[in-house]
Structures are given as C-alpha cells and as structure tokens.
Design a protein around this motif. Sequence first.
Motif, short mmCIF file in Angstrom:
data_model
loop_
_atom_site.label_atom_id
_atom_site.label_comp_id
_atom_site.label_asym_id
_atom_site.label_seq_id
_atom_site.Cartn_x
_atom_site.Cartn_y
_atom_site.Cartn_z
N GLY A 13 0.83 -1.20 0.00
CA GLY A 13 0.00 0.00 0.00
C GLY A 13 0.86 1.25 0.00
O GLY A 13 2.03 1.22 -0.41
N VAL A 14 0.30 2.35 0.48
CA VAL A 14 1.02 3.62 0.47
C VAL A 14 2.28 3.55 1.32
O VAL A 14 3.37 3.89 0.87
CB VAL A 14 0.10 4.75 0.95
N SER A 15 2.15 3.08 2.58
CA SER A 15 3.32 3.06 3.46
C SER A 15 4.35 2.04 2.98
O SER A 15 5.56 2.30 3.02
CB SER A 15 2.92 2.78 4.91
N GLY A 16 3.88 0.87 2.51
CA GLY A 16 4.81 -0.15 2.03
C GLY A 16 5.60 0.30 0.82
O GLY A 16 6.82 0.06 0.73
N THR A 17 4.94 0.98 -0.10
CA THR A 17 5.63 1.45 -1.31
C THR A 17 6.69 2.49 -0.96
O THR A 17 7.81 2.45 -1.48
CB THR A 17 4.62 2.04 -2.30
N THR A 18 6.33 3.43 -0.08
CA THR A 18 7.32 4.46 0.29
C THR A 18 8.48 3.86 1.06
O THR A 18 9.63 4.30 0.91
CB THR A 18 6.66 5.58 1.12
N LEU A 19 8.22 2.83 1.86
CA LEU A 19 9.31 2.14 2.55
C LEU A 19 10.24 1.46 1.55
O LEU A 19 11.46 1.49 1.69
CB LEU A 19 8.74 1.10 3.51
N ALA A 20 9.65 0.82 0.55
CA ALA A 20 10.45 0.14 -0.47
C ALA A 20 11.32 1.14 -1.23
O ALA A 20 12.51 0.87 -1.50
CB ALA A 20 9.52 -0.60 -1.44
N LEU A 21 10.76 2.29 -1.56
CA LEU A 21 11.53 3.31 -2.29
C LEU A 21 12.67 3.84 -1.43
O LEU A 21 13.78 4.08 -1.93
CB LEU A 21 10.60 4.46 -2.71
N LEU A 22 12.42 4.01 -0.12
CA LEU A 22 13.48 4.47 0.77
C LEU A 22 14.57 3.42 0.90
O LEU A 22 15.77 3.74 0.84
CB LEU A 22 12.90 4.81 2.14
N ALA A 23 14.18 2.17 1.08
CA ALA A 23 15.18 1.10 1.20
C ALA A 23 16.04 1.02 -0.06
O ALA A 23 17.26 0.82 0.02
CB ALA A 23 14.47 -0.23 1.45
N LYS A 24 15.41 1.19 -1.20
CA LYS A 24 16.15 1.18 -2.47
C LYS A 24 17.12 2.36 -2.53
O LYS A 24 18.28 2.22 -2.95
CB LYS A 24 15.15 1.26 -3.63
N LYS A 25 16.67 3.53 -2.09
CA LYS A 25 17.51 4.73 -2.10
C LYS A 25 18.73 4.55 -1.20
O LYS A 25 19.83 5.01 -1.52
CB LYS A 25 16.68 5.93 -1.64
N ASP A 36 -2.57 -9.17 -1.24
CA ASP A 36 -3.69 -9.09 -2.17
C ASP A 36 -3.24 -8.51 -3.50
O ASP A 36 -2.22 -8.93 -4.02
CB ASP A 36 -4.82 -8.26 -1.55
N LYS A 37 -3.94 -7.52 -4.02
CA LYS A 37 -3.60 -6.92 -5.30
C LYS A 37 -2.95 -5.56 -5.10
O LYS A 37 -3.33 -4.78 -4.24
CB LYS A 37 -4.87 -6.74 -6.16
N LEU A 38 -1.95 -5.28 -5.90
CA LEU A 38 -1.34 -3.96 -5.93
C LEU A 38 -2.13 -3.05 -6.86
O LEU A 38 -2.61 -3.49 -7.91
CB LEU A 38 0.10 -4.04 -6.42
N SER A 39 -2.26 -1.78 -6.48
CA SER A 39 -2.94 -0.83 -7.36
C SER A 39 -2.04 -0.51 -8.55
O SER A 39 -0.80 -0.61 -8.45
CB SER A 39 -3.27 0.45 -6.60
N PRO A 40 -2.62 -0.12 -9.68
CA PRO A 40 -1.80 0.27 -10.85
C PRO A 40 -0.80 1.37 -10.51
O PRO A 40 0.34 1.35 -10.99
CB PRO A 40 -2.84 0.75 -11.86
N GLU A 41 -1.20 2.31 -9.67
CA GLU A 41 -0.31 3.40 -9.28
C GLU A 41 0.91 2.86 -8.52
O GLU A 41 2.05 3.28 -8.79
CB GLU A 41 -1.06 4.39 -8.40
N ARG A 42 0.68 1.93 -7.59
CA ARG A 42 1.79 1.36 -6.83
C ARG A 42 2.72 0.55 -7.74
O ARG A 42 3.94 0.60 -7.60
CB ARG A 42 1.26 0.45 -5.72
N ASP A 44 3.31 1.08 -10.88
CA ASP A 44 4.11 2.01 -11.67
C ASP A 44 5.27 2.58 -10.87
O ASP A 44 6.41 2.68 -11.37
CB ASP A 44 3.23 3.16 -12.18
N LEU A 45 5.00 2.93 -9.61
CA LEU A 45 6.07 3.48 -8.76
C LEU A 45 7.19 2.47 -8.55
O LEU A 45 8.37 2.81 -8.64
CB LEU A 45 5.49 3.90 -7.41
N LEU A 46 6.81 1.23 -8.29
CA LEU A 46 7.81 0.19 -8.06
C LEU A 46 8.58 -0.14 -9.34
O LEU A 46 9.81 -0.30 -9.31
CB LEU A 46 7.14 -1.07 -7.51
N ALA A 47 7.85 -0.22 -10.44
CA ALA A 47 8.51 -0.53 -11.72
C ALA A 47 9.50 0.56 -12.11
O ALA A 47 10.62 0.27 -12.57
CB ALA A 47 7.45 -0.70 -12.81
N ASN A 48 9.11 1.82 -11.92
CA ASN A 48 10.01 2.93 -12.27
C ASN A 48 11.27 2.95 -11.41
O ASN A 48 12.31 3.46 -11.82
CB ASN A 48 9.27 4.27 -12.13
N ALA A 49 11.16 2.38 -10.20
CA ALA A 49 12.32 2.32 -9.31
C ALA A 49 13.10 1.02 -9.47
O ALA A 49 14.13 0.82 -8.81
CB ALA A 49 11.86 2.46 -7.86
#
Length: 446
Positions: A13-25, A36-42, A44-49
Amino acid sequence: MKCCERVTVVGGGVSGTTLALLAKKIGHPVFVSEKDKLSPERKDLLANAGIPWEEGHSERALQADLMLLSSGIPPYAPLVLAAQKQGITVIGEVDFVAPHLRGKTIGVTGSNGKSTTTALLGYLLAACDLKVAVAGNIGNPLADFAFTPYDYIVIELSSFQLHWSKAFHADLAIVTNLRPDHLNWHGSAASYFCSKGHLVELKKPSAWLISQAEALNLLPPCDLERATFTVHSEREGVDLPNRIILGERTVLLERGGKRAELFAFRDLAILGHHNVENAAMAMAAVALLGEDVSRARGALASFKGLPHRCEEVARKGGVLFVNDSKGTNVAAAVTALQSLNGKKIVILGGRGKGESYELLAKAVAEEAKAAVLLGEEREEIGKALRGVGFTAFCFVSDMEEAVKYAYNIARPGDVVLLSPACTSWDMYSNFEERGNHFKRLVSELA
C-alpha cells in the motif's frame, strides 16, 4: 544495518511502497510482497524504481536478510512467523525510518484525538515560522520525510506502528488518551496499552511527556516531578508541579508553581469540548519546546480541524449536521456525544472491533434523543441500548435511509451526528468514503 542486506517489504500500500523506495535509495536490494492486489499506481512506482513485487505471498518473500513491515501488519501474520522461524530480522516502519529523519521528533499517540492534535501542533509550529513536517498515521508516510532537514517532525503513531517500535526516541511525547481499541488486532486491552506505552518507554530521557491524567495509570512509570504534564480541570485538586489546567474559559500551563495562559476557549474554531483538550496539549507542546506561544495562539482561530472528526457539515432547517466518521471505536463515539451541545440524533454502526457496547449505550441514553443503527453491528448495538432501557432507536439498511430518517425526526436546534463507533469496512472502503457519502447526502436534503 548494512546497505547490501536484502530487504523484503511486506505490504504494497502507500506506506509499504514508500518504505520500499526508501530502502532502495539507501542501497538495499528490495522486494515487495503484497498479500492481495497492488494498485496500478503502486505498480508504476515500483517498476520505475526497478523494484520487483508479488501479489500473494510466496517463498520468495523469505529470501531476505531483513523483513520490513508496512503499517498494520500484525505479529501473527503467517509470513512474519515464517521469517522469524528462519531467523530473518523483522523490523517495523518507524524503527527503519527514524535513523534517517533530520529534525526534532514529536511522537503523538492515543486512542482518540491523535490526528487532530498532530495536525494542530504542526500547524501551530509552522505559524511560528518553523520548517515542520506532519507525518505518520495521519496519512503522510514517514518514509517520505527521510533525509530532508526540518525543525520539527510531528508524527502520529498508531498502536500497530508502536507494537514494532524498539528504537524510536522522541524529543517530546504526547499521549492524548487511552481506551481499549483494535482488540481484534492486539488480542487484549493489555497488549494494546503495552504497544502505546512504547512511545513513553523509548522517548529520550530528557523529553517531556504530555498526557491525559487517566492515561498515566496505563503507561510505563514516568518522572511526575519533572517530565510529565497532565491535563486537569481547574476544580481537580491535583498536587503535581506540572499541569495543564482547563479553566472555565481559559487553558493554563502550570510549571514549577508558576502559571501562564496558553489560550482562551474563544480562540478555538473547532467543535467539541474534547478539542479544547487536544488544543491544550498542542499549545503546551509549543511552550515546552520553547517556541513563540503568542504567535501560536494567534493561529488557533484559523485552524478549521480535520475532515471526518466532529466536522460541521451544514445547517438545514435549524438542524446541525456533524460528520465524525473517524469515530471508529466506542470511546470516540462517546466523546463526540458528550462534547457537542444540543439534543442529538446519532447514527451508529458498521463493522465492529470486538468491543463491548455497554458504555456506548449509556452515553446514548444520557446524550441522545434518538439513535439510527446500520451495518453489521446494528443488532448488537440495539441489544446494548435495550439493556439500558433506551428504545428510541431504529434499524436502517444504508446511509441514505439513515440521513433521511434522522432529518425527519430532528427539530430546530437538534444535532444529527454521524459517529459510528465502528469501522466502515462492511459498507465502505474507509471512513473517508463513509464520511463523504454522509456529507453528500446532507447537501442533497431539501
């Protein structure tokens, strides 16, 4: 924590995605596992990173050195138990992000009122020309504020986040109040209070604690002589050197026997007696941090409150409609009922959290002229109301019927209050959707 450690983030979700982006950074190889299912927006964010993910937990999630939990992941989740069995380090959101925050941190928790107190404190500090972030459970993921310098970072902390917290050291801690909540997640009231208490246990030794007086009995031992300010009415004979005093018309800060006025009740724009207490804690924090109290006081009148928290919606035919959709537990609904003036018609019900409705029923009997019940818990709430001899209630099938019925029986001067004492998940995706539907229906009334 080494930057080369493999990290699995649980929750997309929102918090998980931002955590993943920070860990990657930071430099970690990252994988996201969503039940469950990831939203299309999430996605896209993960794929771009360049971060891989899965929908539905698999063995791949256990190919990690560190398992990072997004907000709300419980300790009994099968994936968490499997990771611990394999010796994988499990860490929560707050502990992972905290070392990368740049600014003094103010932790705010409690069963009710924490969002308003967090938002108001951030607003008041910003009015003092300080650079302030308002983050956490209030809807702004903490990871978004890593590495950016601030004067203060005001963080709303849920019991879920604090359950996993072992290393977050706040520069100031606020506990608005404590009532049993989220019992279906924590398993017991004692476990819930223990999680909340982590904020107090872990705060910096020199940090102030601001707390509702009743909550102190449920928190770890505190230095009452120096570090703790509790909220009391002026009539209460409490012999403590540090207090926040709710007078007849003003709020005072008493410190070492000396009193200073924080604000007058007339300075507040937000509804409800309970918001006087929330504002008292926020203003006391401004004073204890050594910031400009007079400038903060001047900003109180322009703070209109948060949506879905005793929010004035409209007046129709002399009837005031109030949206308290965020009132998702018994204590919140009781507080809303007791804090608003006038005869009330209260709309209750939704999906329960395993709470007893006895206290709710007593408050309804004392404060309301009628109740409208809907959702999965309507029968249970109705049973509790009958148990205290209150029979002025009816069952409805949906919010539209509830609003129409409440308006039909209301008279000029009455208050129609949506404060469900339950979650929204039986009929809506979240409390915001429920509150917005209520507001739309009110706007459509003739």
